[in-house]
Design a protein around this motif. Structure first.
Motif, mmCIF file in Angstrom:
data_model
loop_
_atom_site.group_PDB
_atom_site.id
_atom_site.type_symbol
_atom_site.label_atom_id
_atom_site.label_comp_id
_atom_site.label_asym_id
_atom_site.label_seq_id
_atom_site.Cartn_x
_atom_site.Cartn_y
_atom_site.Cartn_z
ATOM 1 N N SER A 112 1.013 -1.069 0.137
ATOM 2 C CA SER A 112 -0.115 0.106 0.002
ATOM 3 C C SER A 112 0.938 1.291 -0.083
ATOM 4 O O SER A 112 0.692 2.308 -0.781
ATOM 5 C CB SER A 112 -0.891 -0.193 1.211
ATOM 6 O OG SER A 112 -1.922 -1.232 1.184
ATOM 7 N N GLN A 149 -7.521 0.494 -0.555
ATOM 8 C CA GLN A 149 -7.630 -0.930 0.073
ATOM 9 C C GLN A 149 -9.308 -0.863 0.849
ATOM 10 O O GLN A 149 -10.013 -1.791 0.921
ATOM 11 C CB GLN A 149 -6.679 -1.223 1.072
ATOM 12 C CG GLN A 149 -6.583 -2.491 1.605
ATOM 13 C CD GLN A 149 -5.285 -3.053 2.286
ATOM 14 O OE1 GLN A 149 -4.269 -2.177 2.105
ATOM 15 N NE2 GLN A 149 -5.164 -4.134 2.847
ATOM 16 N N ASP A 180 -5.464 -1.044 -4.637
ATOM 17 C CA ASP A 180 -5.150 -1.715 -3.746
ATOM 18 C C ASP A 180 -6.158 -2.632 -3.129
ATOM 19 O O ASP A 180 -6.996 -2.344 -2.435
ATOM 20 C CB ASP A 180 -4.834 -0.750 -2.639
ATOM 21 C CG ASP A 180 -3.679 -1.232 -1.489
ATOM 22 O OD1 ASP A 180 -3.464 -2.368 -1.529
ATOM 23 O OD2 ASP A 180 -3.391 -0.417 -0.529
ATOM 24 N N GLU A 181 -5.669 -4.156 -3.510
ATOM 25 C CA GLU A 181 -6.589 -5.218 -3.165
ATOM 26 C C GLU A 181 -8.035 -4.743 -3.750
ATOM 27 O O GLU A 181 -8.943 -4.846 -2.583
ATOM 28 C CB GLU A 181 -6.304 -5.503 -1.844
ATOM 29 C CG GLU A 181 -5.206 -5.649 -1.374
ATOM 30 C CD GLU A 181 -4.877 -6.179 0.021
ATOM 31 O OE1 GLU A 181 -5.852 -7.005 0.475
ATOM 32 O OE2 GLU A 181 -3.875 -6.166 0.503
HETATM 33 MG MG LIG Z 1 -2.070 -2.938 1.935
#
Ligand SMILES: [Mg+2]
Ligand SMILES: Nc1ncnc2c1ncn2[C@@H]1O[C@H](COP(=O)(O)OP(=O)(O)OP(=O)(O)O)[C@@H](O)[C@H]1O
Lengths: 237, 234
Positions: free
Chosen positions: A46, A81, A156-157
Motif C-alpha cells: 500500500s 484498500q 489496492d486489493e
Molecule cells: Mg495494503
C-alpha cells in the motif's frame, strides 16, 4: 493531454516513526499493461502504491513524471484498500471527480449513465451510497476512479472480500480499461487473479522489491527463492 | 393536588389564549437564544472544522481548552461577564449590563465551545473517512472544506441544535447579567424561577410548557436529522 509516462521512482524511501516501512525502491512505470504487486501483509505494498501515486511523503528519493508534476494528478486515480464512499447518492459519487474537473452537465449525465450500467447500479443511482454492500461500494469506487479515463490507475486489493461474481465484474472493468489504454498497477493477494490479469508482476518483501518479471514466467519460474516460497504459500520470515 | 390541577388548567388557558405576557417572554427568549446561536455558529462551525482538518502547532492545546470551556459552570460565566460589564469593569462604559445584549454575550460564551467541540468531532471523523480520496483527487483546501461542510451538514445542524437546547434552557448566567427585568430582560427560564418563587404556578407552568415544547422540538429535529442521514433525504 500530455503523457505522465515514464513515471520513475528513484531510491524512494518512506520512514515512519524512525522505522523504514518502504524502500529504497527504484522503479519505472511505462505506458501500457497491467502490473500486479504481490507480497505478504505488511510488506509495504500500500505504501509503495501511494508513493507512486504521489500521496505518500518520501523520506528520501524522488518521483518523476513525463509531464510537469502539477499536471500529473489529473491523469491518475487510486482505489483504496478500504474504498472511500462519499456520503452522497451513487450518482453524486460518480459525478464528484467529474465536477472537480469541470466536466459539463450533459457529459456528466452521459458518463454516469454509462458507468452505472457497467457496474449494474443503474437502478440505484439516487440511493445513498452508504447503503451499498461492501462489494457494491468496491465497484462504485472502481467506476469512480475509471470515469475520467485516467492514464494510470492504482488499485489496492480491489477484490478483497468480494464473491466470485463481483470479482469477475471488477476484473472485466480492469481488462477493458487496460485494453482502452489505462496503465494499471494493482496489489492483490489472490494468486489466481494475478495470473489471470497480470502482464507483469512485482514481488515485495520487507519494504523492498525482491523480484519483477513478465507473466506467466514470474509465476511459473520465479528466479528468487523467496518468491518461489511465497507463491508456494510458505510462511516468510 | 387541586392547586396543581388548577395551575395546569390555567397554564393551558394562558397558552391557548396566547396570553400577552407569555408570548412576550417566549419571543424574547427565542430572540436572545437565536441571536446567541447565530453568533456562536459563526465562530464555532469554522473553528471546529478548521481544528479537524488543519494541523498546526497548538492544535491539541486549543482542543483541550475548548473541551475545558465546555465544562464551565454557566453561573461562573455569568459572574465573569457581570464583572466585565459592570460599571467599574473594563467594558462598563458600554452600559450593557442588564440588557438583552449582555444575555446574548453570556450565552455565546456558554455554547460556542459546545458547538465547536461537536463540530470538531464530527468533522474529524468525516475527514478521516474522506482524507485519502480528497488527497488523491488533488483537491484544494477550499474544495475540501466545501465537500466536508456539504456532506457533514447534518452533523453541523445537530451541533447547532445542541447549542440551542443548552442556551434556551440556561438560567444561571442570564439571571445574573440580565437581571430578569420585566418587559426588558425577562425570559422563559428566569420568569419560571421568579413566578415559582411568587407562587404563580399558572404562569410558571405555562412558561414551562413552552420551554418543554421548544426542547422537545429540538430533540425531534435532531432525531429526524439522524434519520435523514440513513435514508439519504436532502
Ligand atoms: Mg495494503
Ligand atoms: N503511518 C504509519 N506509521 C507507522 N507504521 C506504518 C504506518 N503506515 C504503515 N506502517 C507500517 O508499514 C508497513 C507496511 O504497510 P503497508 O500498508 O504498506 O503494507 P501492505 O503490504 O499494504 O500490507 P497488507 O497486505 O496487509 O495491506 C506495515 O508494517 C505497517 O505497520
Amino acid at each position: 493531454m500530455v503523457s505522465l509516462f515514464p513515471l520513475t521512482l528513484t531510491e524512494g524511501l518512506v520512514r515512519r516513526r524512525g522505522q523504514v516501512i518502504m524502500g529504497p525502491v527504484s522503479l519505472t512505470v511505462e505506458g501500457r499493461g497491467l502490473t500486479v504487486l504481490m507480497g505478504p501483509n505488511g510488506a509495504g505494498k500500500s505504501t509503495l502504491l501511494k508513493a507512486l501515486h504521489g500521496i505518500e511523503r518520501l523520506s528520501a528519493g524522488r518521483l518523476r513524471h513525463g509531464c510537469p508534476s502539477d499536471q500529473s494528478h489529473a491523469a491518475q486515480a487510486f482505489v483504496f484498500q478500504t474504498p472511500v464512499v462519499l456520503r452522497r447518492s451513487v450518482a453524486a459519487n460518480l459525478a464528484y471527480p467529474l465536477k472537480l474537473h469541470g466536466v459539463g452537465r450533459a457529459e456528466r449525465a452521459r458518463l454516469i449513465e454509462d458507468w452505472s450500467a457497467r457496474i449494474r447500479l443503474s437502478d440505484r443511482l439516487d440511493q445513498p451510497a452508504a447503503r451499498l454492500s461492501g462489494g457494491e461500494r468496491q465497484k462504485l469506487a472502481t467506476a469512480r476512479a475509471l470515469i475520467r479515463s485516467p492514464q494510470l490507475l492504482f488499485l489496492d486489493e480491489p477484490t478483497a472480500n468480494l464473491d466470485g461474481r463481483s470479482t469477475r465484474e471488477i476484473e472485466d472493468l480492469l481488462r477493458a480499461a487496460r485494453d482502452g489504454g489505462t496503465r494499471i498497477v494493482m496489489a492483490t493477494h489472490d494468486f489466481a487473479q494475478a495470473r489471470r490479469l497480470a502482464d507483469d508482476a512485482w514481488f515485495m518483501m520487507n519494504g523492498r522489491i525482491v523480484e519483477t518479471g513478465p507473466s506467466p514466467q514470474f509465476f511459473d519460474t520465479p528466479a528468487r527463492s523467496e518468491t518461489r516460497a511465497f507463491l508456494r504459500g510458505d510462511i516468510l520470515e | 393536588m387541586n392547586d396543581i390541577w388548577a395551575g395546569i388548567a390555567a397554564a393551558i388557558r394562558l397558552i391557548l389564549t396566547a396570553d400577552a405576557d407569555l408570548v412576550e417572554i417566549s419571543l424574547r427568549s427565542l430572540q436572545v437564544t437565536l441571536s446567541a446561536l447565530a453568533i456562536a455558529c459563526l465562530i464555532a462551525l469554522p473553528l471546529g472544522t478548521f481544528l479537524a482538518i488543519q494541523r498546526f502547532r497548538f492544535r491539541r492545546g486549543v482542543i483541550a481548552v475548548l473541551n475545558a470551556l465546555m465544562g464551565l459552570p454557566p453561573v461562573v460565566v455569568g459572574l465573569v461577564v457581570y464583572i466585565l460589564l459592570s460599571r467599574a469593569g473594563p467594558f462598563g462604559v458600554l452600559n450593557l449590563l442588564f440588557t438583552p445584549t449582555a444575555m446574548v454575550i453570556a450565552q455565546v460564551i456558554i455554547i460556542t465551545p459546545l458547538i465547536a467541540s461537536i463540530t470538531h468531532q464530527a468533522m474529524r471523523d468525516l475527514w478521516a473517512e474522506y482524507h485519502d480520496l480528497l488527497i488523491s483527487l488533488n483537491t484544494g483546501k477550499l474544495q475540501r472544506v466545501a465537500t466536508l461542510i456539504r456532506d457533514g451538514r447534518r452533523s453541523l445542524m445537530t451541533a447547532a441544535l445542541a447549542g440551542f437546547g443548552r442556551a434556551i434552557g440556561e438560567v444561571g448566567a442570564i439571571m445574573i447579567v440580565g437581571g430578569n427585568i420585566e418587559h426588558h430582560t425577562r425570559v422563559l427560564t428566569t420568569a419560571i424561577a421568579l413566578e415559582t418563587g411568587r407562587g404563580d404556578f399558572a404562569l410558571a407552568l405555562g412558561l414551562g410548557f413552552v420551554l418543554i415544547g421548544l426542547a422537545l422540538g429540538v430533540n425531534l429535529l435532531t432525531h429526524w436529522l439522524g434519520r435523514t442521514e440513513v435514508e439519504g433525504r436532502w
